[in-house]
Write a protein that holds these residues in place. Structure first.
Motif, PDB file in Angstrom:
ATOM      1  N   GLN A   1       0.810  -1.207   0.000  1.00  0.00           N
ATOM      2  CA  GLN A   1       0.000   0.000   0.000  1.00  0.00           C
ATOM      3  C   GLN A   1       0.850   1.266   0.000  1.00  0.00           C
ATOM      4  O   GLN A   1       0.346   2.348  -0.330  1.00  0.00           O
ATOM      5  N   ALA A   2       2.120   1.124   0.371  1.00  0.00           N
ATOM      6  CA  ALA A   2       3.031   2.267   0.401  1.00  0.00           C
ATOM      7  C   ALA A   2       3.582   2.489  -1.004  1.00  0.00           C
ATOM      8  O   ALA A   2       4.416   1.730  -1.481  1.00  0.00           O
ATOM      9  N   GLU A   3       3.094   3.514  -1.688  1.00  0.00           N
ATOM     10  CA  GLU A   3       3.567   3.788  -3.048  1.00  0.00           C
ATOM     11  C   GLU A   3       5.017   4.254  -2.970  1.00  0.00           C
ATOM     12  O   GLU A   3       5.312   5.329  -2.458  1.00  0.00           O
ATOM     13  N   SER A   4       5.907   3.453  -3.473  1.00  0.00           N
ATOM     14  CA  SER A   4       7.337   3.755  -3.337  1.00  0.00           C
ATOM     15  C   SER A   4       7.979   3.844  -4.715  1.00  0.00           C
ATOM     16  O   SER A   4       8.812   3.016  -5.089  1.00  0.00           O
ATOM     17  N   LEU A   5       7.562   4.851  -5.464  1.00  0.00           N
ATOM     18  CA  LEU A   5       8.176   5.098  -6.763  1.00  0.00           C
ATOM     19  C   LEU A   5       9.633   5.504  -6.564  1.00  0.00           C
ATOM     20  O   LEU A   5      10.018   5.939  -5.471  1.00  0.00           O
ATOM     21  N   PRO A   6      10.470   5.379  -7.581  1.00  0.00           N
ATOM     22  CA  PRO A   6      11.873   5.778  -7.429  1.00  0.00           C
ATOM     23  C   PRO A   6      12.001   7.223  -6.940  1.00  0.00           C
ATOM     24  O   PRO A   6      11.383   8.137  -7.491  1.00  0.00           O
ATOM     25  N   GLY A   7      12.762   7.391  -5.870  1.00  0.00           N
ATOM     26  CA  GLY A   7      12.906   8.693  -5.241  1.00  0.00           C
ATOM     27  C   GLY A   7      11.875   8.966  -4.172  1.00  0.00           C
ATOM     28  O   GLY A   7      11.943   9.985  -3.482  1.00  0.00           O
TER      29      GLY A   7
ATOM     30  N   ALA B   1      10.648   2.288   3.304  1.00  0.00           N
ATOM     31  CA  ALA B   1      11.876   2.125   4.088  1.00  0.00           C
ATOM     32  C   ALA B   1      11.574   2.176   5.579  1.00  0.00           C
ATOM     33  O   ALA B   1      12.119   1.391   6.370  1.00  0.00           O
ATOM     34  N   ALA B   2      10.685   3.099   5.989  1.00  0.00           N
ATOM     35  CA  ALA B   2      10.338   3.225   7.404  1.00  0.00           C
ATOM     36  C   ALA B   2       9.638   1.963   7.914  1.00  0.00           C
ATOM     37  O   ALA B   2       9.894   1.508   9.043  1.00  0.00           O
ATOM     38  N   LEU B   3       8.767   1.381   7.106  1.00  0.00           N
ATOM     39  CA  LEU B   3       8.086   0.145   7.508  1.00  0.00           C
ATOM     40  C   LEU B   3       9.087  -0.995   7.679  1.00  0.00           C
ATOM     41  O   LEU B   3       9.001  -1.779   8.631  1.00  0.00           O
TER      42      LEU B   3
END
Length: 357
Positions: A12-18, A24-26
């Motif tokens: 659910q954490a949208e982690s597009l490049p940048g 990372a926190a999870l």
């Protein structure tokens, strides 16, 4: 560790490049909850350590994903559990493998340690590998285990890829006043010449897109840009290909560069991603095959962080999930596959610890 909930939250954490910060926190929260020292490096990569003594084995993966696209094309919401699987962008590429690595660390922590294992979750793999390029020079492991999806089959490398831009220049004119001098006509001639270009050994070339600049529909373009996708084997020579492409006409032919940044790190990266091949008879590969009861290692069809990590130590590819689902709206990973991969990672780490240096 409630790994199903963790993976659901990661998906659910949208982690597009940048934009990998939330993912990372999870991951950091989960690692610290396991009692492991964990931190972010200067580029925003997540690292954690289990054990103190060498030899070291690195479990490596990446945090970033490609965009989700149209949510309406997905059969289930991001992070949903359905049909015995977790669904969402990154399920196989590659948050599912990262969670399998955490489960492996949890298992290894309960066993006698014959070495040290490091988790490395990098940023910006999808756009040139800034995270792995930054981290690799300071690491000296016995081997990397790279968790890109492979259907739990060992992989020993992949082809390289290059993005080539072909620019044909013209003069911008109002369409009502334009003559025959139009770079779109030159594009047609260039494509016909490209079609007849004799193949070069170890190279596969595919035209994929055309853009015009400035892009008005009632104006001849000042620049027509043709995009070429190049896949190449280790014996392929992209520079020779560029020479051949430049000889086809009056176009400007080049591999573009882009400046990328993450945390305190900035890099200028070329749109050329090298191939990687670990020899079929490499001793560590043979040990890994034996540990998993497999006969031969395969090759990924896509590029990975392996070339940058492989500059320091052998890279063994292994991850849960069907690689054909990556970057699609059907991306999902069976729960049983994650748990099985965790057991496999334990076998691989222990086999590499015990292998002859």
């Amino acid at each position: 560790m409630d790994w199903v909930r963790l993976l659901s939250r990661l998906l659910q954490a949208e982690s597009l490049p940048g934009q990998e910060g939330e993912a990372a926190a999870l991951l950091l929260e989960a690692l610290k909850g396991m009692g492991l020292p964990a931190w972010l490096d200067e580029a925003g990569n997540v690292e954690a350590l289990l054990g103190e003594e060498e030899p070291e084995v690195v479990l490596a993966g990446h945090l970033d994903v490609v965009p989700v696209g149209d949510p309406g094309r997905w059969p289930y919401p991001q992070g949903a559990v359905a049909e015995g699987a977790l669904w969402g962008r990154g399920a196989v590429d590659m948050k599912g493998p990262l969670v399998a690595m955490l489960l492996a660390l949890e298992d290894l922590a309960q066993r006698p340690l014959r070495g040290r294992v490091r988790l490395l979750a990098t940023v910006q793999e999808e756009v040139g590998g800034l995270g792995s390029r930054h981290a690799a020079p300071r690491l000296s492991p016995r081997a990397f285990i790279l968790g890109e999806p492979s259907g739990r089959r060992l992989m020993r490398g992949h082809r390289g890829r290059a993005e080539v831009w072909v620019d044909l220049e013209g003069e911008e004119r109002h369409a009502a006043l334009a003559g025959e001098e139009n770079p779109l006509y030159e594009l047609a001639e260039y494509l016909l010449a490209l079609r007849d270009l004799p193949p070069l050994p170890g190279l596969h070339l595919t035209p994929t897109r055309v853009d015009t600049y400035p892009g008005a529909k009632n104006q001849t373009p000042g620049v027509v840009r043709l995009y070429l996708d190049v896949r190449y084997e280790p014996e392929g020579d992209p520079e020779r290909l560029l020479e051949r492409l430049r000889a086809l006409g009056g176009a400007s032919v080049y591999i573009p560069e882009e400046e990328r940044a993450s945390g305190e790190v900035r890099m200028r990266l070329s749109a050329l991603w090298p191939p990687y091949r670990l020899g079929e008879d490499h001793p560590l590969l043979l040990e890994a095959l034996k540990a998993l009861g497999q006969e031969r290692a395969g090759l990924w069809p896509f590029t990975t962080d392996a070339p940058y990590l492989g500059a320091k130590a052998p890279v063994l590819g292994f991850g849960p999930g069907d690689p054909a689902l990556a970057h699609t709206p059907k991306e999902h990973i069976p729960l049983a596959e994650v748990e099985a991969a965790a057991r496999d990672y334990v076998r691989l780490v222990e086999a590499l610890w015990s292998a002859a240096p």
